[in-house]
Design a protein around this motif. Structure first.
Motif, PDB file in Angstrom:
ATOM      1  N   ALA A   1       0.821  -1.207   0.000  1.00  0.00           N
ATOM      2  CA  ALA A   1       0.000   0.000   0.000  1.00  0.00           C
ATOM      3  C   ALA A   1       0.856   1.259   0.000  1.00  0.00           C
TER       4      ALA A   1
ATOM      5  N   GLU B   1       2.141   1.822  -3.476  1.00  0.00           N
ATOM      6  CA  GLU B   1       1.062   2.252  -4.358  1.00  0.00           C
ATOM      7  C   GLU B   1       0.705   3.714  -4.104  1.00  0.00           C
ATOM      8  N   ASN B   2       0.619   4.096  -2.823  1.00  0.00           N
ATOM      9  CA  ASN B   2       0.309   5.490  -2.498  1.00  0.00           C
ATOM     10  C   ASN B   2       1.390   6.429  -3.019  1.00  0.00           C
ATOM     11  N   LYS B   3       2.629   5.973  -2.920  1.00  0.00           N
ATOM     12  CA  LYS B   3       3.739   6.797  -3.407  1.00  0.00           C
ATOM     13  C   LYS B   3       3.620   7.018  -4.912  1.00  0.00           C
TER      14      LYS B   3
ATOM     15  N   TRP C   1       0.872   6.908  -6.751  1.00  0.00           N
ATOM     16  CA  TRP C   1      -0.261   7.786  -7.032  1.00  0.00           C
ATOM     17  C   TRP C   1       0.073   9.237  -6.668  1.00  0.00           C
ATOM     18  N   ASP C   2       0.811   9.445  -5.587  1.00  0.00           N
ATOM     19  CA  ASP C   2       1.217  10.804  -5.222  1.00  0.00           C
ATOM     20  C   ASP C   2       2.138  11.410  -6.284  1.00  0.00           C
TER      21      ASP C   2
END
Length: 513
Positions: free
Chosen positions: A314, A317-319, A321-322
């Protein structure tokens, strides 16, 4: 340079404090003298002043940004302080200027491993083996990384080789125990974990492994005191609470098991296995209705978890998307598309898939025109691409255009009949149309874990008079809404409106104060 050579000579004769004073005097006159900054860092490091040493190394690195020794020193410090991404960056840079440095390769492998990039970690340690093929510590690290990648048989071979070469290696018994445990060679796992626990009796990780081995062997009485000792130090340790609850259950201490598992579920209601053990504990206490309720809840949660499939990293993935969001803010759409194409797996690792992700991100950024453009481009590239129709449907739903939304969700399901998002969103439309049975059927099939969708599923069940499934859904909603007090309060209000005050009070009491 003569003053620096004098300081070095003094340090070599054992007077590091005097050498440090002389070096500081030198830097007071020449603050940008990189060799002196580097030597000062080394002296501070030897004297145990780690943070000051790193500050000196960092100052030196600004003046000599390609110095592999400085890059290594600072990278190792970042690794030791838990900043794995920074460590990877620095150690990889060091490797550019010193490509066959064993220590850099070794710690780069460790940094990749701790950052969750095990495939790259294996490549780094394999390069390290080429440089230093007779080092027992490198063999041990290779075995550890092979074990993490799932190749336990090869891991055992390298770990045995390391142990035979140097039985005093730190953690070697623990690494052998982990590899044996994952291979389900429980006799060897017990042997090595016992040895590891004897060598490090205060290491909770080692103790937890020994307890886990005892549990697998059904030695509940041996595992029970270990879990208790861990909980004396870490009172809220979830694996130990779950392990102790299982031990008490198997020892037929049903009330103790129930008390402990109830406490665990108040702390972390997402522990699926705890519901199963609690069901058995209630059955042992003769609480038949409670036992059946927990068994149903366990089954439903297990089905949802199974339908969700394997979870990725996660944080990574967040990185991604950021990073993609920032690229779009900078009007670098092509770079964002390439980023998603490079970093995605499965159906989204395609040109069409990357357009779906960028379109979805544009929608989240409240740029609907760009979102629609990208989603239609995705369908132009591949009419069967997953998710494009669903994202277009969600946008239509946000604009309260139910007809268009329904058509998009149906188009998605015509291509992908089991698409969970499309099923759930179509269920939401049926809910708004007061078609309770259709809404409940679609939302239930979607196995959704989204609190807002679980709420309308719960309400749909109440409209149908299906109180049992409504209550189970309410409990699921609270489970997946630990950090959303408004969602929790909403379902508690819904329960009270439907005369389910006992469950409402139970769920309310489970919330953190």
């Amino acid at each position: 340079m003569s003053q620096l050579h004098q300081a070095i000579a003094i340090a070599e004769h054992g007077d590091e404090n005097r050498a440090l004073a002389l070096t500081r005097d030198l830097l007071a006159q020449h603050p940008n003298f990189e060799p002196a900054l580097k030597f000062q860092g080394a002296l501070l490091e030897d004297l145990g002043n780690g943070s000051e040493a790193i500050a000196s190394f960092q100052a030196a690195l600004k003046l000599a940004p390609t110095d592999p020794e400085l890059l290594f020193k600072i990278g190792l410090y970042q690794l030791q302080t838990g900043h794995n991404a920074e460590a990877i960056n620095l150690l990889a840079r060091a490797l550019k200027y010193s490509p066959r440095d064993r220590d850099t390769l070794y710690y780069l492998a460790q940094a990749y491993h701790l950052n969750g990039d095990n495939d790259v970690a294996l490549k780094a340690i394999q390069e390290c083996l080429k440089v230093d093929s007779n080092n027992a510590s490198v063999w041990q690290k290779y075995g550890e990384l092979l074990c993490s990648s799932g190749d336990n048989q090869a891991a055992m071979q390298w770990l045995h080789k390391a142990q035979q070469s140097d039985p005093t290696l730190d953690r070697i018994d623990f690494d052998l125990a982990v590899a044996s445990f994952r291979s389900m060679d429980l006799d060897q796992a017990l042997q090595y974990s016992t040895q590891a626990a004897q060598r490090k009796p205060n290491n909770l990780t080692v103790q937890a492994l020994l307890a886990a081995v005892y549990v697998k062997l059904g030695k509940w009485q041996d595992a029970e005191p270990i879990f208790r000792s861990i909980l004396q130090v870490k009172s809220n340790d979830v694996p130990s609470m779950l392990g102790l609850g299982q031990c008490e259950l198997e020892l037929k201490n049903y009330q103790q098991a129930a008390n402990l598992l109830e406490q665990l579920l108040r702390q972390d209601p997402t522990q699926i296995l705890a519901h199963f053990y609690l069901s058995r504990a209630y059955a042992g206490l003769g609480r038949t209705a409670d036992a059946k309720y927990e068994a149903d809840l366990h089954r439903t949660m297990l089905e949802q978890a199974s339908s969700a499939g394997p979870q990725g990293d996660a944080a990574q993935e967040n990185k991604v998307w950021d990073e993609a969001r920032q690229l779009l803010l900078d009007n670098k759409e092509s770079a964002a598309l390439q980023l998603f194409r490079d970093q995605s797996k499965g159906p989204f690792a395609t040109p069409a898939g990357s357009y779906v992700l960028v379109g979805t991100l544009y929608s989240a950024m409240d740029r609907p025109n760009d979102a629609e453009r990208c989603l239609h481009k995705a369908l132009e590239l591949d009419p069967t691409v997953r998710g494009a129709h669903t994202s277009l449907g969600i946008m239509a739903l946000q604009q309260n255009n139910l007809d268009k939304a329904e058509n998009e969700f149906k188009a998605e399901l015509a291509i992908h009949p089991n698409d969970q998002s499309a099923l759930a969103e179509l269920g939401e439309i049926r809910y708004h149309q007061a078609r309770w049975a259709d809404a409940a059927n679609l939302l239930s099939k979607s196995k959704t874990m989204v609190p807002s969708l679980l709420f309308i599923l719960c309400d749909s069940y109440f409209h149908l008079g299906d109180v049992k499934n409504a209550n189970l859904t309410a409990e699921l909603l609270v489970t997946y809404s630990k950090d959303q007090p408004k969602a929790v309060q909403g379902v508690i209000d819904l329960l009270n409106r439907n005369q389910q005050q006992d469950l409402a009070q139970k769920l309310l009491h489970q919330q953190p104060s």
